[in-house]
Design a protein around this motif. Sequence first.
Motif, PDB file in Angstrom:
ATOM      1  N   TRP A 173      -3.301  -9.419   9.476  1.00  0.00           N
ATOM      2  CA  TRP A 173      -4.729  -9.123   9.581  1.00  0.00           C
ATOM      3  C   TRP A 173      -5.424  -9.943  10.676  1.00  0.00           C
ATOM      4  CZ3 TRP A 173      -6.117  -4.911   7.154  1.00  0.00           C
ATOM      5  CH2 TRP A 173      -5.441  -4.519   5.992  1.00  0.00           C
ATOM      6  N   SER A 174      -4.674 -10.689  11.439  1.00  0.00           N
ATOM      7  CA  SER A 174      -5.274 -11.531  12.480  1.00  0.00           C
ATOM      8  C   SER A 174      -5.848 -10.714  13.635  1.00  0.00           C
ATOM      9  CB  SER A 174      -4.239 -12.526  13.014  1.00  0.00           C
ATOM     10  OG  SER A 174      -3.160 -11.836  13.642  1.00  0.00           O
ATOM     11  N   THR A 175      -5.311  -9.555  13.871  1.00  0.00           N
ATOM     12  CA  THR A 175      -5.780  -8.731  14.993  1.00  0.00           C
ATOM     13  C   THR A 175      -6.936  -7.823  14.601  1.00  0.00           C
ATOM     14  OG1 THR A 175      -4.077  -7.088  14.456  1.00  0.00           O
ATOM     15  CG2 THR A 175      -3.525  -8.739  16.135  1.00  0.00           C
ATOM     16  N   SER A 176      -6.971  -7.406  13.328  1.00  0.00           N
ATOM     17  CA  SER A 176      -8.045  -6.535  12.854  1.00  0.00           C
ATOM     18  C   SER A 176      -8.074  -6.548  11.336  1.00  0.00           C
ATOM     19  CB  SER A 176      -7.833  -5.099  13.345  1.00  0.00           C
ATOM     20  OG  SER A 176      -8.812  -4.245  12.774  1.00  0.00           O
ATOM     21  N   LYS A 177      -9.297  -6.518  10.799  1.00  0.00           N
ATOM     22  CA  LYS A 177      -9.443  -6.471   9.344  1.00  0.00           C
ATOM     23  C   LYS A 177      -9.520  -5.022   8.858  1.00  0.00           C
ATOM     24  CE  LYS A 177      -9.282 -10.765   8.245  1.00  0.00           C
ATOM     25  NZ  LYS A 177     -10.399 -11.505   7.687  1.00  0.00           N
ATOM     26  N   TYR A 178      -9.383  -4.109   9.763  1.00  0.00           N
ATOM     27  CA  TYR A 178      -9.358  -2.689   9.404  1.00  0.00           C
ATOM     28  C   TYR A 178      -7.970  -2.129   9.714  1.00  0.00           C
ATOM     29  CZ  TYR A 178     -14.400  -2.571   8.654  1.00  0.00           C
ATOM     30  OH  TYR A 178     -15.672  -2.778   8.167  1.00  0.00           O
ATOM     31  N   LEU A 179      -7.429  -1.425   8.732  1.00  0.00           N
ATOM     32  CA  LEU A 179      -6.121  -0.784   8.876  1.00  0.00           C
ATOM     33  C   LEU A 179      -6.308   0.729   8.752  1.00  0.00           C
ATOM     34  CD1 LEU A 179      -2.975  -0.590   8.849  1.00  0.00           C
ATOM     35  CD2 LEU A 179      -3.109  -1.021   6.364  1.00  0.00           C
ATOM     36  N   VAL A 180      -5.814   1.435   9.762  1.00  0.00           N
ATOM     37  CA  VAL A 180      -5.904   2.902   9.752  1.00  0.00           C
ATOM     38  C   VAL A 180      -4.493   3.461   9.925  1.00  0.00           C
ATOM     39  CG1 VAL A 180      -6.882   4.963  10.812  1.00  0.00           C
ATOM     40  CG2 VAL A 180      -8.200   2.816  10.772  1.00  0.00           C
ATOM     41  N   ILE A 181      -4.105   4.340   8.983  1.00  0.00           N
ATOM     42  CA  ILE A 181      -2.778   4.943   9.022  1.00  0.00           C
ATOM     43  C   ILE A 181      -2.944   6.463   8.986  1.00  0.00           C
ATOM     44  CG2 ILE A 181      -0.535   5.127   7.875  1.00  0.00           C
ATOM     45  CD1 ILE A 181      -1.046   2.376   6.654  1.00  0.00           C
ATOM     46  N   LEU A 182      -2.279   7.091   9.904  1.00  0.00           N
ATOM     47  CA  LEU A 182      -2.312   8.560   9.981  1.00  0.00           C
ATOM     48  C   LEU A 182      -1.132   9.113   9.191  1.00  0.00           C
ATOM     49  CD1 LEU A 182      -3.493  11.189  11.240  1.00  0.00           C
ATOM     50  CD2 LEU A 182      -1.912  10.830  13.172  1.00  0.00           C
ATOM     51  N   VAL A 183      -1.428  10.007   8.253  1.00  0.00           N
ATOM     52  CA  VAL A 183      -0.374  10.622   7.448  1.00  0.00           C
ATOM     53  C   VAL A 183      -0.475  12.136   7.589  1.00  0.00           C
ATOM     54  CG1 VAL A 183      -0.278   8.723   5.788  1.00  0.00           C
ATOM     55  CG2 VAL A 183      -1.813  10.657   5.375  1.00  0.00           C
ATOM     56  N   LYS A 184       0.626  12.793   7.222  1.00  0.00           N
ATOM     57  CA  LYS A 184       0.647  14.253   7.270  1.00  0.00           C
ATOM     58  C   LYS A 184       0.980  14.795   5.893  1.00  0.00           C
ATOM     59  CE  LYS A 184       2.044  14.582  12.127  1.00  0.00           C
ATOM     60  NZ  LYS A 184       3.057  15.088  13.065  1.00  0.00           N
ATOM     61  N   ILE A 242       0.857  -1.189   0.000  1.00  0.00           N
ATOM     62  CA  ILE A 242       0.000   0.000   0.000  1.00  0.00           C
ATOM     63  C   ILE A 242       0.893   1.239   0.000  1.00  0.00           C
ATOM     64  CG2 ILE A 242      -1.786   1.286   1.230  1.00  0.00           C
ATOM     65  CD1 ILE A 242      -2.620  -1.376   2.523  1.00  0.00           C
ATOM     66  N   LYS A 243       0.778   2.036  -1.050  1.00  0.00           N
ATOM     67  CA  LYS A 243       1.532   3.291  -1.118  1.00  0.00           C
ATOM     68  C   LYS A 243       0.771   4.375  -0.368  1.00  0.00           C
ATOM     69  CE  LYS A 243       3.821   2.269  -5.507  1.00  0.00           C
ATOM     70  NZ  LYS A 243       4.093   2.720  -6.893  1.00  0.00           N
ATOM     71  N   LEU A 244       1.471   5.088   0.519  1.00  0.00           N
ATOM     72  CA  LEU A 244       0.818   6.071   1.386  1.00  0.00           C
ATOM     73  C   LEU A 244       1.002   7.511   0.888  1.00  0.00           C
ATOM     74  CD1 LEU A 244       1.841   4.502   4.813  1.00  0.00           C
ATOM     75  CD2 LEU A 244      -0.278   4.180   3.524  1.00  0.00           C
ATOM     76  N   TYR A 245       1.877   7.723  -0.064  1.00  0.00           N
ATOM     77  CA  TYR A 245       2.097   9.040  -0.681  1.00  0.00           C
ATOM     78  C   TYR A 245       2.348  10.138   0.379  1.00  0.00           C
ATOM     79  CZ  TYR A 245       0.015   6.464  -4.550  1.00  0.00           C
ATOM     80  OH  TYR A 245      -0.258   5.510  -5.492  1.00  0.00           O
ATOM     81  N   SER A 246       3.100   9.768   1.366  1.00  0.00           N
ATOM     82  CA  SER A 246       3.402  10.738   2.436  1.00  0.00           C
ATOM     83  C   SER A 246       4.762  10.402   3.047  1.00  0.00           C
ATOM     84  CB  SER A 246       2.327  10.705   3.516  1.00  0.00           C
ATOM     85  OG  SER A 246       2.681  11.566   4.590  1.00  0.00           O
ATOM     86  N   ARG A 247       5.443  11.475   3.529  1.00  0.00           N
ATOM     87  CA  ARG A 247       6.736  11.278   4.174  1.00  0.00           C
ATOM     88  C   ARG A 247       6.585  11.062   5.673  1.00  0.00           C
ATOM     89  NH1 ARG A 247      11.070  15.338   1.168  1.00  0.00           N
ATOM     90  NH2 ARG A 247      10.634  14.604  -0.959  1.00  0.00           N
ATOM     91  N   ASN A 248       5.350  11.164   6.149  1.00  0.00           N
ATOM     92  CA  ASN A 248       5.070  10.902   7.560  1.00  0.00           C
ATOM     93  C   ASN A 248       3.906   9.914   7.644  1.00  0.00           C
ATOM     94  OD1 ASN A 248       6.805  12.915   9.183  1.00  0.00           O
ATOM     95  ND2 ASN A 248       5.868  14.222   7.613  1.00  0.00           N
ATOM     96  N   ALA A 249       4.094   8.813   8.360  1.00  0.00           N
ATOM     97  CA  ALA A 249       3.054   7.797   8.469  1.00  0.00           C
ATOM     98  C   ALA A 249       3.133   7.125   9.830  1.00  0.00           C
ATOM     99  CB  ALA A 249       3.212   6.764   7.365  1.00  0.00           C
ATOM    100  N   LYS A 250       1.960   6.890  10.397  1.00  0.00           N
ATOM    101  CA  LYS A 250       1.895   6.252  11.708  1.00  0.00           C
ATOM    102  C   LYS A 250       0.737   5.250  11.713  1.00  0.00           C
ATOM    103  CE  LYS A 250       1.132   7.224  16.617  1.00  0.00           C
ATOM    104  NZ  LYS A 250       0.844   8.287  17.623  1.00  0.00           N
ATOM    105  N   MET A 251       1.021   4.060  12.168  1.00  0.00           N
ATOM    106  CA  MET A 251       0.001   3.013  12.254  1.00  0.00           C
ATOM    107  C   MET A 251      -0.884   3.295  13.460  1.00  0.00           C
ATOM    108  SD  MET A 251       0.814   0.613   9.813  1.00  0.00           S
ATOM    109  CE  MET A 251       0.309  -0.978  10.411  1.00  0.00           C
TER     110      MET A 251
END
Length: 282
Positions: free
Chosen positions: A271-282, A232-241
Amino acid sequence: MRKLMLMGLCMAAMVACKQEKPKTDFALEQQRDSLNQIISQKDNEIEDMMATMNEIEVGFREISEAENRVSIAKDGEGANKQQRIRENMQFIQQTMKQNRDLINKLRRQLRESTFKGESLKQTIENLAQQLEEKNQQIQQLRAELDAKDIHISELDENIANLNTDVSNLTAENSRKTETINAQDKELNTAWFVFGTKNELKEQNIYSDGKVLQQNFNKDYFTKIDIRIDKEIKLYSRNAKMLTAHPSSSYTLQRDANKQYVLRITNPQQFWSTSKYLVILVK
């Protein structure tokens, strides 16, 4: 005078003898002609009856040949099998009727004939008995054909039922396959989203330090197949799970443009812990 009378008597006797001989010859000739006529009549009657018997024998031979053709056809193959059997059985039926009529004709000929031979009468009765035996053979052949037809009908019915069962089974298997595929797809489906703090907050995905609270907008997520989508490309230089995933199951690295790319190395574990992935980018 006596001599003259004697000579007269002799002459009369001679004349009488000459007149008597033609009458005897004529009677004998009539008897001979009558006998020849009787013999000729008997010969003609016998010839007629022999001709009728020959027709009957030919009929029996042709019936036997047709029986053999039916016996071969009923156990054989071919697109015109039923037609060949039907044609031969019709021929047998017609020839049996013809032979029955000829035997009745033969009986009538013997009854009206001047020839009353017992041997000929016995021959006719033997032909009638042969006809009855042949009729029983034909009935047996008909029974075999009926049994064959019933067997074929049952086979067709069994095949039809089998085809129906196969169709039902195929449909059921298709439904099961669709269900399994749907379940499998669901099991291997996950959703991800990345966005700024404000973007995630607007969708109720991330608020007050908490992620995926009630009433978050699921439509904002992108659906993926975890077996296929592993980068998954996030197109950001800052990323946090923001969602929790085993750290050993992924890498978060920069690409040539210094932008982060998430690479999932162990999808099942990730994906065993959650089927939803949320990433915070700036």
